[in-house]
Design an enzyme around this catalytic site. Structure first.
Site, PDB file in Angstrom:
ATOM      1  N   ARG A 207       9.296 -18.295 -29.559  1.00  0.00           N
ATOM      2  CA  ARG A 207      10.060 -18.502 -28.333  1.00  0.00           C
ATOM      3  C   ARG A 207       9.994 -17.266 -27.447  1.00  0.00           C
ATOM      4  O   ARG A 207       9.819 -16.156 -27.927  1.00  0.00           O
ATOM      5  CB  ARG A 207      11.518 -18.845 -28.633  1.00  0.00           C
TER       6      ARG A 207
ATOM      7  N   GLU B  10      21.557 -18.347 -23.717  1.00  0.00           N
ATOM      8  CA  GLU B  10      21.754 -16.908 -23.479  1.00  0.00           C
ATOM      9  C   GLU B  10      20.932 -16.414 -22.275  1.00  0.00           C
ATOM     10  O   GLU B  10      21.284 -15.431 -21.625  1.00  0.00           O
ATOM     11  CB  GLU B  10      21.411 -16.111 -24.742  1.00  0.00           C
TER      12      GLU B  10
ATOM     13  N   ARG C  47      14.945 -20.639 -22.464  1.00  0.00           N
ATOM     14  CA  ARG C  47      14.324 -20.235 -23.713  1.00  0.00           C
ATOM     15  C   ARG C  47      13.189 -21.226 -23.897  1.00  0.00           C
ATOM     16  O   ARG C  47      13.441 -22.438 -24.013  1.00  0.00           O
ATOM     17  CB  ARG C  47      15.311 -20.327 -24.883  1.00  0.00           C
TER      18      ARG C  47
ATOM     19  N   CYS D  78      20.147  -9.877 -23.169  1.00  0.00           N
ATOM     20  CA  CYS D  78      20.353  -8.888 -24.230  1.00  0.00           C
ATOM     21  C   CYS D  78      19.168  -7.917 -24.237  1.00  0.00           C
ATOM     22  O   CYS D  78      18.013  -8.353 -24.223  1.00  0.00           O
ATOM     23  CB  CYS D  78      20.447  -9.608 -25.572  1.00  0.00           C
TER      24      CYS D  78
ATOM     25  N   THR E 263      17.800  -6.428 -26.508  1.00  0.00           N
ATOM     26  CA  THR E 263      16.886  -6.560 -27.660  1.00  0.00           C
ATOM     27  C   THR E 263      15.715  -7.486 -27.312  1.00  0.00           C
ATOM     28  O   THR E 263      14.717  -7.507 -28.016  1.00  0.00           O
ATOM     29  CB  THR E 263      17.582  -7.176 -28.898  1.00  0.00           C
TER      30      THR E 263
ATOM     31  N   ARG F 128      10.124 -13.952 -29.736  1.00  0.00           N
ATOM     32  CA  ARG F 128      10.433 -13.928 -31.171  1.00  0.00           C
ATOM     33  C   ARG F 128       9.562 -14.990 -31.813  1.00  0.00           C
ATOM     34  O   ARG F 128       9.669 -16.180 -31.499  1.00  0.00           O
ATOM     35  CB  ARG F 128      11.906 -14.207 -31.441  1.00  0.00           C
TER      36      ARG F 128
ATOM     37  N   ARG G  49      16.004 -13.078 -41.041  1.00  0.00           N
ATOM     38  CA  ARG G  49      17.264 -13.718 -40.671  1.00  0.00           C
ATOM     39  C   ARG G  49      17.574 -14.788 -41.704  1.00  0.00           C
ATOM     40  O   ARG G  49      16.698 -15.176 -42.468  1.00  0.00           O
ATOM     41  CB  ARG G  49      17.161 -14.367 -39.295  1.00  0.00           C
TER      42      ARG G  49
ATOM     43  N   GLU H  95      20.281 -16.560 -36.612  1.00  0.00           N
ATOM     44  CA  GLU H  95      20.910 -15.247 -36.494  1.00  0.00           C
ATOM     45  C   GLU H  95      22.287 -15.204 -37.159  1.00  0.00           C
ATOM     46  O   GLU H  95      23.075 -16.126 -37.008  1.00  0.00           O
ATOM     47  CB  GLU H  95      21.055 -14.932 -35.001  1.00  0.00           C
TER      48      GLU H  95
HETATM   49  N1  ARG Z   1      25.350  -8.870 -29.146  1.00  0.00           N
HETATM   50  C1  ARG Z   1      25.070  -9.155 -30.524  1.00  0.00           C
HETATM   51  C2  ARG Z   1      25.165  -7.865 -31.311  1.00  0.00           C
HETATM   52  O1  ARG Z   1      25.149  -6.810 -30.729  1.00  0.00           O
HETATM   53  C3  ARG Z   1      23.729  -9.828 -30.702  1.00  0.00           C
HETATM   54  C4  ARG Z   1      22.519  -8.975 -30.488  1.00  0.00           C
HETATM   55  C5  ARG Z   1      21.157  -9.634 -30.614  1.00  0.00           C
HETATM   56  N2  ARG Z   1      21.165 -11.052 -30.576  1.00  0.00           N
HETATM   57  C6  ARG Z   1      21.089 -11.816 -29.472  1.00  0.00           C
HETATM   58  N3  ARG Z   1      21.211 -13.123 -29.612  1.00  0.00           N
HETATM   59  N4  ARG Z   1      20.889 -11.300 -28.312  1.00  0.00           N
HETATM   60  O2  ARG Z   1      25.246  -7.898 -32.523  1.00  0.00           O
END
Ligand code: ARG
Length: 326
Positions: free
Chosen positions: A93, A192, A196, A238, A240, A247, A276, A281
Site C-alpha cells: 500500500r 488516515e 490509501r 503520520c 512514519t 508499506r 506486526r 498494527e
Molecule cells: N501515532 C501512533 C504512535 O505514535 C501510530 C504511529 C504509526 N502508525 C500509523 N498508523 N501512522 O504510536
C-alpha cells in the site's frame, strides 16, 4: 520536545490554522505512542520542522542533506513460495494526500465531501483490471458491509491514536472503500490519509502486486495531484509514512521461527523489516501468522523496498526450512 522548541513553535500556525497543540495532541493523550505527532496539512512539515525533522531523522535514518529519489518502475522477481506453504497473502500500500486540501485530522466536513467526490470521479475513470465499485460507508447496506468485512476489503474507525489526532471526526461520513472487480486492487478513502492505494493477492507474488499498484498510481495521477515535497517525498498524516509512503508486506506462517524469536528478530532487523500482529498494527501474532513488512519508507525508492523485502523473506523462509530439518 525541549522547552526551547516548544517556545519557538507554540504560537505558530500553518495557513490552514493548524497548531502545535493539534500536532502533538495524540502523543499527549496517549503516552504509549511511539511517534505521537501528526501533520494537519502539507505545510505542517515546514512550519513545525523543528519538531518533525528530528523525529523523521530518527525513524527513517534520514537527514535533509540526503536525497529521496523515487523509482516506482515495474519489477520481475522470482516467486517466493508458489506452494503457499508459508506466505498466505501479499499486500502493498501507499498513502496519498491531494494538493490543496488539509490532511484528515484537520479537514472540515464540506472539504472532506468535496475531496471524496473528486476521488470517486478519478476512480470511475480506471480501466481494465482496475475497474471496480466504490462502497460508501454512509449509508451502507448491512449485507454489503458484512461481505466487505469478511473479505477484509474495508477499514474500521481509527484507533485511539488517530482519534486523539482528529482523524475520526464525522466518521463514517465521506469514508468508503473502492475495490476492483477482481479484488486485487483497493482504495481506502478518507482514512488516515486521503487515499490509501492498495494492491493485494492471496499469493506470494510480490512483483505482481507491486506492478499493479504502480500502474494504478500513474492512472490516478492523471486526474489527481498528490501532495509531494522535494526532500520528504509524498507527504502523509503520520511522519512514519512520508517518502515512498509504501508499506509492502506479507502474512507469513512461521511455526518454527515462532519458537526461535531471537533468530527471526535478527533477520528482520538485518533487512530493516518490521513485524506486526496478525490483525495489523498494534495487534498480537496469532497461530504463528506474522505480518512482515518494510520499516523504512523515506530515503529509499519504491522498487528498492520491494527488492529488499523479497531478499529478507527469502532469508526468513530459508531459516524456517532449516529449523525444520533435524
Ligand atoms: N501515532 C501512533 C504512535 O505514535 C501510530 C504511529 C504509526 N502508525 C500509523 N498508523 N501512522 O504510536
Amino acid at each position: 520536545m525541549s522547552l526551547e522548541i516548544f517556545n519557538a513553535l507554540e504560537h505558530q500556525k500553518t495557513d490552514s490554522r493548524f497548531t502545535l497543540a493539534q500536532a502533538i495532541n495524540s502523543g499527549i493523550k496517549n503516552w504509549d505512542s511511539s511517534i505521537g505527532i501528526y501533520a494537519g496539512d502539507a505545510q505542517s512539515y515546514r512550519t513545525f520542522s523543528l519538531l518533525f525533522d528530528p523525529i523523521i531523522c530518527e525513524y527513517h535514518g534520514f537527514s535533509k542533506d540526503k536525497n529521496h529519489k523515487p523509482d516506482i518502475s515495474p519489477l520481475m522477481l522470482p516467486s517466493l513460495d508458489p506452494e503457499k506453504k508459508y506466505i498466505k497473502s501479499t499486500r502493498v500500500r501507499v498513502a496519498r494526500n491531494l494538493e490543496g486540501f488539509s490532511f484528515p485530522c484537520h479537514i472540515s466536513l464540506s472539504q472532506r465531501r468535496k475531496l471524496e467526490k473528486k476521488i470517486i470521479s478519478a476512480l470511475d475513470r480506471l480501466k481494465d483490471d482496475l475497474k471496480g465499485k466504490y462502497y460508501s460507508f454512509e449509508p451502507i447496506d448491512e449485507k454489503e458491509l458484512k461481505q466487505l468485512k469478511k473479505e477484509n476489503l474495508w477499514f474500521q474507525k481509527g484507533d485511539r491514536f488517530q482519534d486523539a489526532a482528529g482523524i475520526n471526526s464525522d466518521f463514517p461520513k465521506c469514508r468508503g472503500v473502492f475495490h476492483s472487480f477482481d479484488k486485487r486492487f483497493m482504495v481506502w478513502v478518507n482514512e488516515e490519509d486521503h487515499l490509501r492505494v492498495i494492491g493485494l493477492e492471496r499469493t506470494s507474488d510480490i512483483s505482481s502486486v507491486y506492478n499493479r499498484l504502480s500502474r494504478a498510481l500513474s492512472a490516478l495521477n492523471q486526474s489527481l495531484a498528490f501532495s509531494r515535497d522535494e526532500t520528504y517525498g509524498y507527504l502523509t498524516s503520520c511522519p512514519t509514512n512520508i517518502g515512498t509512503s509504501m508499506r509492502a508486506g506479507v502474512h507469513i506462517q512461521l511455526e518454527k521461527l515462532e519458537q526461535n524469536k531471537d533468530l527471526l528478530h535478527g533477520i528482520v532487523k538485518g533487512y530493516n523489516l518490521q513485524i506486526r500482529g496478525t490483525g495489523g498494527e498494534k495487534t498480537k501474532v496469532e497461530n504463528a501468522m506474522f505480518d512482515i513488512s518494510n520499516r523504512q519508507r523515506l530515503g529509499i525508492s519504491e522498487s528498492k523496498i520491494i527488492q529488499n523485502l523479497h531478499a529478507g523473506l527469502l532469508a526468513i523462509i530459508k531459516a524456517e526450512k532449516n529449523l525444520g530439518t533435524p
